[in-house]
Design an enzyme around this catalytic site. Sequence first.
Site, PDB file in Angstrom:
ATOM      1  N   CYS A  12       0.835  -1.212   0.000  1.00 59.09           N
ATOM      2  CA  CYS A  12       0.000   0.000   0.000  1.00 59.09           C
ATOM      3  C   CYS A  12       0.870   1.263   0.000  1.00 59.09           C
ATOM      4  O   CYS A  12       1.514   1.585   0.998  1.00 59.09           O
ATOM      5  CB  CYS A  12      -0.918  -0.035   1.225  1.00 59.09           C
ATOM      6  SG  CYS A  12      -1.830   1.478   1.517  1.00 59.09           S
TER       7      CYS A  12
ATOM      8  N   CYS B  25      -0.101   3.866   2.575  1.00 54.03           N
ATOM      9  CA  CYS B  25       0.300   3.412   3.920  1.00 54.03           C
ATOM     10  C   CYS B  25       1.751   3.814   4.186  1.00 54.03           C
ATOM     11  O   CYS B  25       2.082   4.286   5.276  1.00 54.03           O
ATOM     12  CB  CYS B  25       0.153   1.903   4.050  1.00 54.03           C
ATOM     13  SG  CYS B  25      -1.539   1.305   3.812  1.00 54.03           S
TER      14      CYS B  25
END
Length: 104
Positions: free
Chosen positions: A29, A32
Amino acid sequence: MIVELKDDSLQQLISEEKNVVVQFSAGWCGNCRVMKPKFKKLASETENLKFVLVDAEKFPESRKMANVDNLPTFATFKNGELVNQVQTNKFELLKDLVNEVASN
């Protein structure tokens, strides 16, 4: 203080701490990875909160505790109960979430 979960034990951790802020993320991600240093910065600046990093891919039981369906998700827990969550890559929204639990 910041902790990175090594096993699927979020339930136990939040039951032992009064106020907890969690970042649910995954290695793949991109957002993230962008938010992780910001999350760590908030952890270093905020007292009386436990900050926890959870790999949502590795720890499905922990993920269920905040009904995570998008990453990154940030969740706050107070006295073992989910208080609020936000799915964001915006620092201001994360900061507001942390301030909400820090002020109570």
